[in-house]
Every structure is written in C-alpha cells, then in structure tokens.
Write an enzyme that holds these catalytic residues in place. Structure first.
Site, PDB file in Angstrom:
ATOM      1  N   ASP A   1       8.006  -7.500   1.308  1.00  0.00           N
ATOM      2  CA  ASP A   1       7.289  -6.461   0.420  1.00  0.00           C
ATOM      3  C   ASP A   1       6.738  -7.418  -0.663  1.00  0.00           C
ATOM      4  O   ASP A   1       7.451  -8.596  -1.392  1.00  0.00           O
ATOM      5  CB  ASP A   1       8.099  -5.505  -0.225  1.00  0.00           C
ATOM      6  CG  ASP A   1       8.667  -4.511   0.573  1.00  0.00           C
ATOM      7  OD1 ASP A   1       8.871  -4.639   1.586  1.00  0.00           O
ATOM      8  OD2 ASP A   1       8.693  -3.179  -0.198  1.00  0.00           O
TER       9      ASP A   1
ATOM     10  N   HIS B   1       3.896  -5.859  -2.987  1.00  0.00           N
ATOM     11  CA  HIS B   1       3.905  -4.960  -4.038  1.00  0.00           C
ATOM     12  C   HIS B   1       2.773  -5.331  -5.047  1.00  0.00           C
ATOM     13  O   HIS B   1       3.235  -5.373  -6.423  1.00  0.00           O
ATOM     14  CB  HIS B   1       5.238  -4.517  -4.672  1.00  0.00           C
ATOM     15  CG  HIS B   1       5.763  -3.581  -3.859  1.00  0.00           C
ATOM     16  ND1 HIS B   1       5.060  -2.261  -3.493  1.00  0.00           N
ATOM     17  CD2 HIS B   1       7.010  -3.234  -3.188  1.00  0.00           C
ATOM     18  CE1 HIS B   1       5.882  -1.416  -2.897  1.00  0.00           C
ATOM     19  NE2 HIS B   1       6.952  -2.161  -2.579  1.00  0.00           N
TER      20      HIS B   1
ATOM     21  N   ASP C   1       3.715  -3.187   2.813  1.00  0.00           N
ATOM     22  CA  ASP C   1       3.553  -3.112   1.131  1.00  0.00           C
ATOM     23  C   ASP C   1       3.016  -4.086   0.216  1.00  0.00           C
ATOM     24  O   ASP C   1       3.695  -4.650  -0.594  1.00  0.00           O
ATOM     25  CB  ASP C   1       5.178  -2.776   0.536  1.00  0.00           C
ATOM     26  CG  ASP C   1       5.727  -1.183   0.816  1.00  0.00           C
ATOM     27  OD1 ASP C   1       4.894  -0.630   1.507  1.00  0.00           O
ATOM     28  OD2 ASP C   1       6.672  -0.949   0.632  1.00  0.00           O
TER      29      ASP C   1
ATOM     30  N   ASP D   1       0.550  -1.518  -4.728  1.00  0.00           N
ATOM     31  CA  ASP D   1       1.278  -0.626  -5.673  1.00  0.00           C
ATOM     32  C   ASP D   1       2.368  -1.135  -6.481  1.00  0.00           C
ATOM     33  O   ASP D   1       3.021  -2.127  -5.978  1.00  0.00           O
ATOM     34  CB  ASP D   1       1.829   0.551  -4.741  1.00  0.00           C
ATOM     35  CG  ASP D   1       1.024   1.440  -4.253  1.00  0.00           C
ATOM     36  OD1 ASP D   1      -0.053   1.569  -4.904  1.00  0.00           O
ATOM     37  OD2 ASP D   1       1.452   2.322  -3.572  1.00  0.00           O
ATOM     38  N   ARG D   2       2.689  -0.674  -7.788  1.00  0.00           N
ATOM     39  CA  ARG D   2       3.701  -1.209  -8.586  1.00  0.00           C
ATOM     40  C   ARG D   2       3.374  -2.542  -9.326  1.00  0.00           C
ATOM     41  O   ARG D   2       3.419  -2.638 -10.458  1.00  0.00           O
ATOM     42  CB  ARG D   2       5.260  -1.353  -7.890  1.00  0.00           C
ATOM     43  CG  ARG D   2       5.758  -0.145  -7.473  1.00  0.00           C
ATOM     44  CD  ARG D   2       7.101   0.050  -7.232  1.00  0.00           C
ATOM     45  NE  ARG D   2       7.752   1.130  -6.660  1.00  0.00           N
ATOM     46  CZ  ARG D   2       7.999   2.205  -7.673  1.00  0.00           C
ATOM     47  NH1 ARG D   2       7.856   2.302  -8.790  1.00  0.00           N
ATOM     48  NH2 ARG D   2       8.704   3.263  -7.031  1.00  0.00           N
TER      49      ARG D   2
ATOM     50  N   ASN E   1       4.897   1.537   4.049  1.00  0.00           N
ATOM     51  CA  ASN E   1       4.963   2.636   3.785  1.00  0.00           C
ATOM     52  C   ASN E   1       3.787   3.033   2.584  1.00  0.00           C
ATOM     53  O   ASN E   1       3.212   4.203   2.271  1.00  0.00           O
ATOM     54  CB  ASN E   1       6.246   3.429   3.476  1.00  0.00           C
ATOM     55  CG  ASN E   1       6.784   2.918   2.178  1.00  0.00           C
ATOM     56  OD1 ASN E   1       7.183   1.797   2.092  1.00  0.00           O
ATOM     57  ND2 ASN E   1       6.908   3.744   1.238  1.00  0.00           N
ATOM     58  N   HIS E   2       3.609   1.916   1.783  1.00  0.00           N
ATOM     59  CA  HIS E   2       2.619   2.054   0.818  1.00  0.00           C
ATOM     60  C   HIS E   2       1.343   1.646   1.136  1.00  0.00           C
ATOM     61  O   HIS E   2       0.426   2.074   0.268  1.00  0.00           O
ATOM     62  CB  HIS E   2       3.005   1.005  -0.449  1.00  0.00           C
ATOM     63  CG  HIS E   2       4.060   1.503  -1.454  1.00  0.00           C
ATOM     64  ND1 HIS E   2       3.726   2.108  -2.488  1.00  0.00           N
ATOM     65  CD2 HIS E   2       5.329   1.613  -1.129  1.00  0.00           C
ATOM     66  CE1 HIS E   2       5.040   2.613  -2.980  1.00  0.00           C
ATOM     67  NE2 HIS E   2       5.974   2.349  -2.250  1.00  0.00           N
TER      68      HIS E   2
ATOM     69  N   HIS F   1       8.257  -2.977   9.100  1.00  0.00           N
ATOM     70  CA  HIS F   1       8.611  -2.682   7.659  1.00  0.00           C
ATOM     71  C   HIS F   1       9.881  -1.859   7.308  1.00  0.00           C
ATOM     72  O   HIS F   1      10.627  -2.329   6.681  1.00  0.00           O
ATOM     73  CB  HIS F   1       7.476  -1.734   6.914  1.00  0.00           C
ATOM     74  CG  HIS F   1       7.540  -1.791   5.384  1.00  0.00           C
ATOM     75  ND1 HIS F   1       7.389  -2.574   4.714  1.00  0.00           N
ATOM     76  CD2 HIS F   1       7.919  -0.598   4.940  1.00  0.00           C
ATOM     77  CE1 HIS F   1       7.691  -2.102   3.559  1.00  0.00           C
ATOM     78  NE2 HIS F   1       7.882  -0.693   3.500  1.00  0.00           N
TER      79      HIS F   1
ATOM     80  N   ARG G   1      15.707   9.109   0.793  1.00  0.00           N
ATOM     81  CA  ARG G   1      14.160   9.128   0.379  1.00  0.00           C
ATOM     82  C   ARG G   1      13.715  10.706   0.716  1.00  0.00           C
ATOM     83  O   ARG G   1      12.453  10.897   0.474  1.00  0.00           O
ATOM     84  CB  ARG G   1      13.678   8.086   1.312  1.00  0.00           C
ATOM     85  CG  ARG G   1      14.013   6.614   1.059  1.00  0.00           C
ATOM     86  CD  ARG G   1      13.262   5.505   1.734  1.00  0.00           C
ATOM     87  NE  ARG G   1      13.579   4.262   1.754  1.00  0.00           N
ATOM     88  CZ  ARG G   1      13.243   3.308   0.934  1.00  0.00           C
ATOM     89  NH1 ARG G   1      12.275   3.820  -0.070  1.00  0.00           N
ATOM     90  NH2 ARG G   1      13.668   2.205   0.672  1.00  0.00           N
TER      91      ARG G   1
ATOM     92  N   HIS H   1      11.178  -3.194   2.892  1.00  0.00           N
ATOM     93  CA  HIS H   1      11.219  -1.854   2.537  1.00  0.00           C
ATOM     94  C   HIS H   1      12.311  -1.765   1.372  1.00  0.00           C
ATOM     95  O   HIS H   1      12.255  -0.730   0.750  1.00  0.00           O
ATOM     96  CB  HIS H   1      11.673  -0.955   3.700  1.00  0.00           C
ATOM     97  CG  HIS H   1      11.318   0.246   3.461  1.00  0.00           C
ATOM     98  ND1 HIS H   1      10.303   0.954   2.745  1.00  0.00           N
ATOM     99  CD2 HIS H   1      12.041   1.516   3.983  1.00  0.00           C
ATOM    100  CE1 HIS H   1      10.512   2.292   2.753  1.00  0.00           C
ATOM    101  NE2 HIS H   1      11.398   2.602   3.315  1.00  0.00           N
TER     102      HIS H   1
END
Length: 692
Positions: free
Chosen positions: A404, A406, A439, A442-443, A471-472, A523, A582, A610
């Site tokens: 990730d 991010h 990923d 995001d964030r 997943n993002h 992922h 989740r 992940h």
C-alpha cells in the site's frame, strides 16, 4: 405485473413497472431537488421571471412567451428553444406551468449535479430518456440508443462510426424493451456512461438573467458549491446536450465546432457490470433507486433529427482478443503516442529532481501535471492495461514488490532514492521488474501525484511495471477517502472529470500478478472463493466491484471481492474461514487455506498488502504468505515502518528467495503527507505476534 398509469406518465396505455422501474413523480422530484440543492432563492427568482412573462393565460407560459424569455436571456442556441419547450410541456397542451418551467430549467442547467441517487439526477435522467424517446412510445429503439451514444461520443470529440454497433450490443443485454428501467440501470451500472453532459444549456438561465439585470447572486447554495457537472461545452457550442441531441439540420447548425468540446467524463464499463449500481456521479452509496413509478409527464413531441457531424476523429482501435464488451467512446491515445511518452518521462524526471531537494520547497505546492495532461496519461495507459489479463504474468526475476502507498508520495520517493528508481538513467529498470499491489490512492495528500507517477512508469516501461488493483481503486471507496477531494483541490472544476477518468482506468487494472509462475501477488488475499489461479484469469475488463453481496452476486463477483478485500486470520493457530470485521462482503482465511492453495497451484509464496504491519512486512502460514505495507506512520497514527520486497533467484540453488527492504518510521516527515481529516479512522494495525 403491475402497470403504471400511462395517463399519469403522459404516454400511451399499458406500460409495466418492469419497463418504467424507478420512474418517479415529476412534482415530487422538483420539490426534493430544490430542497436538496438549497435552491429556494433561485426557484423564487425563476418563478418571478415566469409570472412576469405569463400574459396570454394566467399561471402558464405559451411557447412564444417561453421563447421570448430565452431570447432575452440567451443561455442556449436559438435552435433549441422550441425543443426545450416541447420537452418541458408535459401535458402537451401548448403551455408550461410553473412546475414545468422550474423543473425543466433546473434539469438542463449546466450547474445541476448529475448524481443518479439524487432527486436532481433522477429528474435529469427522466428528461434525457424522454428527449431520446423521439417517437414517444415509452422505450428507446436501437436507433434512438445509437443517437444517444453518438452524442456522447461527439461530446468527447471522438469517432462515433460504431454507435449503432454499440447500441445493438447494449440493447441485446436486455430481454425486454429498452425502457426507462433498462436505461437507468445501464447508466447506474456504468454500461452506458457519459450521460452527464447530455441535455444541458450552455449557460444557466439565472446566470444569464443576472448578467443582464445585475441582480445580486442568491446566497451561496449547493447548486453552485457542489456542482460536479460543469458546463459541458466550450463557448463555441450552443448546447451541452451533445449539441442538442436530436435536432434539425440547417445552415446555422451549432454542431459546427463540436470537435472542440472539452467536456470529459468516464468511460464505459462492462456488460457484466456489478449488480450493485455504480452511479454516474459521485456520492456513492446508491443502491437500487426508488421503485415506485408515479405521475411524471412526458413531452410526447416528435423531435427533429440530428445532422451528421463533421468531426474528424480517428478510428477506434481494435479491442484485444477476449475483450467483447462494447465501447461507447474511444480512449484518446494509443500506446506509443510520442506526446504521452514525453509527458510520462517529464513526470518521472521532475519527481527525480524534486526528491533531491528539501521537501519544504515543494511539498505544499506540487502540481505535476495539468488536467489535460493527466487525461492523456489515462488515455494512454488504459490501452496498455486492457491488453493484460486479470492475472498478469511477470515473466522473470528479479522483481520488487510494493505494498500500500495510499497517496504517500514522499515515502515512495524515499524508497526509490534509497534502493533504486525504476528508470533507465539512474535506476535498474532494464534488469528489474516492479509490481505495485494497489491502494495507490486515498488517505495520503498526494493521490493524484502517485497516480501520475505510476501511470507514467507504466507508459514508459509497460513490460517492466505491473500495477495491481487494490480495494481503494474503486469509486465507492475513493469518493470518500481522499482521492476525490485531491482531484477537485488540484484541478478545480475539471477535478470531477479527472476523478471519473482515473477510476475508469482502475477498472482495467489486473487483480493479481504471478511472478515467474511461483509467487502470487494480490492486494487482499484468496478469501474462501479463490481455489485456483484459473479463478483469477480471464475476468473480462473493465472489472466491476460489487457494492454488496446478495442473491444476485455471481461467483466471479465474489472472487474479485476476495482478491481486493480478504485478510489472513490473526495468527497461524486460527484455521479455516472466519467472518471479517470489515463486513459481510469478505472473510478471513486461515493458514490451512494458504498452504492448501499453494500446494494445489505449485506456488512458493503469496505476497499481499491491504493491512498495516508494524515492521512493514510480516509472514503468515509458516512463511507461505507475506504481508507488505509500503507507507510509513500510517495516517500519522501507527508509527509503523514501510517495506518493499525484492524477489531474486539464488545462484546456487535456483530457489526464489525474498528480502525485505525497509524504511523506518520517522525517516520521512509524514506530518503533511497524510490528510488531516479522515473519512473513517484507519483500520487497526495487524498484530499477530508471529511476524518476523
């Protein structure tokens, strides 16, 4: 099957709920749209304008009076004045009521958001359907669907020679008539994309009124603040509705400069789209729209036909073998385009240069590319990705595997500087493959920049760089977790188009990579639905991610969810398959699942991402699964190290061995790298006690 009152719909008798689906009351939609957009002041101004011009019959506008308003306050080409009147005239009696006028002008305003789950978006969809239902029989014939697709492509400045082919392919997916229910579902599931620019005036009527009368702007309202549907056409166009959609040809044809249209939105998606709807617009959480159809009028008018555009677009590139989904517009650039190659190289070299400077000099003001340049990167990289299988083969070693990121560009640059750049000038790209396990966004504060860099690397080195979906890389996630906000912050009113287009590219990413036939890179994990490598192969692109599991969820949908979302159990002592914290859409899988999967498929190791882990990497299942996480100090909360894994072949034994390369927490100042505000707190760090 129940039927909807045709009289209430302003159409012929006998149309079923199955055909009309989520059709809703016009009056209710207008009332709700005014409320949700905080449009009360604007509505009052329009009603005042209506009353001032209502002379022949009190409380109504005649066609001449309506046309006089648009002539006095020009917001669209004169060729469309009659078209709009006939469309807004729900009773087909030659007069518009206040509600007709208010709802119609709200629906065609270039400022009205095109969110399918909202009342304003629903209102627009109903008008668009009626507009293209030119013979007013309550369904779209193939020719009418083709006309809509043609207009969408025209607004993209693209070739529309295959509009009829695409229309037939789309209509063939529905057993019954292509009524409003099918039209709405096709847009919701993104099988028919690009409806947002259709049926819009060039300028909002109230803006035209204010420009002439110097009226003060109504107080800040959501229509102005939240508009995610900017004007669809350049100033040279009279109408953002694909230049009027179905219109009468003539010497003053406002289609003349259609090739210069700058409006850009998303690409089409697969015929096998997810059963959970993915709306055209962006506040996702949209499940099935309200199903009760009630009174809403239709124009019933016979609209004139559209002329042939003179747009000289290139022909559509051939689809790769095995890719059979219809394409409703052509991606703009082919691989090898010299402009995109030069742009990609500039992005990489610019970051290489900046990474050797003090970050304080650029970290708050970084703007790598313009909106148009990022769209070019998207259009180029998608043609590369569409050629790759959903399980992409990485044929050789050595190979670096990143977890990730991010949006944490600063960590990624630190990795490149510390270990090697994937570059031909000062890197190892000619001898090393690179896998990035999703990923990307995001964030973190640099989602757009990470995407620009990774897309550029893939364009420059398509057989060395492998991007795997996380997943993002999904609208339902990144609309809330930072990517959407980063797009609008960096690119202003063009940010919505950027966000849409990048997400379209994400749907062409593979969901797993197989390194030299022995290492599966994915992922999330194998969940409870993935038992063979063949389960991951041959998934048609674009790949949709369902929003929830229900009775309509297919085995393939479950496989995609598990690949992106599943996790190992807490430790090697927890066997079997367990409920995931989740949610119900995925699960946790035990070490017995991993060992059985690897044995059956001849694998040495699964590398997945992940989950944040303290050391940046962590083993599971007696060393047969490895979690890697490449961003440090996750969300400024976890103080974790970041890692990347290098896979090499032992010269003596010929065995594949892995080595973790780590950046310690604190090496990079992440105080600005992570967004201050998070939509939801980051998931807890993975703590198993058996990592090393």
């Amino acid at each position: 099957m129940s039927t909807v009152s045709a009289r209430a719909l302003g159409l012929q008798e006998g149309y079923s709920q199955e055909q009309w689906g989520p059709w809703r009351s016009f009056g209710l939609l207008v009332q709700q749209a005014v409320s949700e957009l905080n449009w009360q002041e604007n509505a009052a101004t329009l009603i005042k304008l209506f009353k001032e011009n209502s002379r022949s019959q009190e409380g109504y506008l005649s066609k001449e009076e309506f046309v006089a308003i648009l002539q006095k306050y020009p917001c669209c080409h004169a060729a469309y004045h009659s078209v709009f009147f006939e469309l807004f005239d729900r009773n087909q009696d030659g007069f518009l009521s206040e509600s007709d006028f208010l709802g119609g002008m709200l629906a065609v305003s270039p400022l009205t958001p095109h969110k399918l789950e909202s009342s304003s978006g629903q209102l627009r969809m109903q008008f668009i359907f009626l507009y293209y239902d030119a013979n007013r029989n309550g369904r779209l014939e193939v020719e009418e669907v083709a006309k809509m697709i043609e207009h969408i492509q025209q607004l993209r400045g693209q070739s529309y020679t295959d509009a009829m082919v695409d229309a037939k392919a789309l209509a063939s997916l529905y057993a019954g008539p292509f009524g409003f229910a099918a039209f709405y579902e096709a847009a919701q599931k993104r099988m028919l994309n690009g409806t947002s620019p259709l049926l819009r005036t060039q300028q909002d009527l109230l803006e035209a009124v204010r420009a002439q009368s110097s009226l003060p702007r109504a107080g800040a309202n959501k229509l102005d603040q939240l508009s995610d549907s900017p004007p669809s056409a350049s100033a040279s166009m009279s109408l953002g509705m694909a230049a009027g959609g179905i219109q009468r040809p003539g010497p003053e044809d406002p289609l003349a400069s259609l090739g210069n249209v700058a409006s850009l939105a998303g690409s089409p998606t697969a015929a096998g789209a997810a059963s959970a709807g993915l709306p055209q617009a962006y506040s996702h959480g949209c499940g099935s729209p309200p199903g009760a159809a009630s009174s809403c009028g239709g124009s019933g008018s016979q609209l004139p036909h559209s002329p042939t555009s003179t747009t000289g677009a290139a022909t559509r590139p051939a689809a790769p073998r095995g890719y059979s989904q219809p394409e409703y517009w052509r991606w703009g650039s082919a691989p090898g385009n010299e402009g995109s190659q030069a742009l990609a190289l500039r992005v990489v070299r610019r970051l290489m240069e900046l990474s050797n400077q003090p970050t304080a000099d650029w970290r708050y003001t970084l703007q790598l590319v313009s909106a148009r340049e990022l769209l070019l990167l998207c259009d180029t990289v998608v043609e590369i990705l569409r050629q790759e299988d959903s399980l992409v083969e990485v044929p050789s070693l050595p190979c670096r595997v990143y977890g990730d990121i991010h949006g944490q560009l600063l960590d990624l640059l630190e990795f490149f500087n510390a270990f090697s750049w994937p570059d031909k000038r000062r890197g190892d790209i000619f001898s090393m493959n690179y896998v990035f396990l999703g990923d990307f966004v995001d964030r973190g504060a640099y989602s757009c920049d990470v995407v620009s860099l990774l897309f550029s690397l893939k364009i420059l080195y398509p057989s060395r760089i492998f991007l795997v979906r996380g997943n993002h890389e999904d609208r339902l996630m990144n609309v809330n977790y930072g990517f959407h906000a980063d797009c609008t912050r960096k690119f202003g009113h063009e940010g919505e188009d950027i966000w849409e287009r990048v997400n379209d590219v994400f749907e062409f990413l593979p969901i797993a990579a197989l390194v030299e036939g022995a290492i599966l890179c994915i992922h999330g994990g194998i969940g409870d639905s993935i038992t063979s490598l063949d389960d991951l192969r041959g998934i048609p692109k674009p790949i949709q991610v369902v929003g929830e599991i229900n009775e309509r969820t297919t085995p393939r949908d479950r496989i995609v969810l598990d690949a992106l979302w599943s996790d190992p159990t807490d430790n090697d002592q927890v066997l079997g398959v367990h409920v995931s914290p989740r949610g119900k859409n995925t699960c946790r899988f035990g070490p017995d699942r991993v060992q059985d999967f690897n044995r059956r498929n001849g694998l040495k190791l699964i590398i997945r991402a992940h989950e944040c882990v303290q050391a940046g990497y962590e083993y599971f299942a007696a060393g047969q699964l490895l979690t890697v996480f490449s961003a440090t100090n996750y969300c400024n909360q976890h103080d974790n190290d970041g890692a990347m894994v290098v896979l090499v072949k032992d010269d003596r034994t010929g065995e594949i061995v892995e080595h973790a390369q780590v950046i310690k927490s604190g090496t990079v100042d992440t105080s600005h790298g992570w967004n201050d505000q998070q939509f939801r707190a980051p998931s807890p760090m993975r703590r198993t006690g058996n990592g090393f």
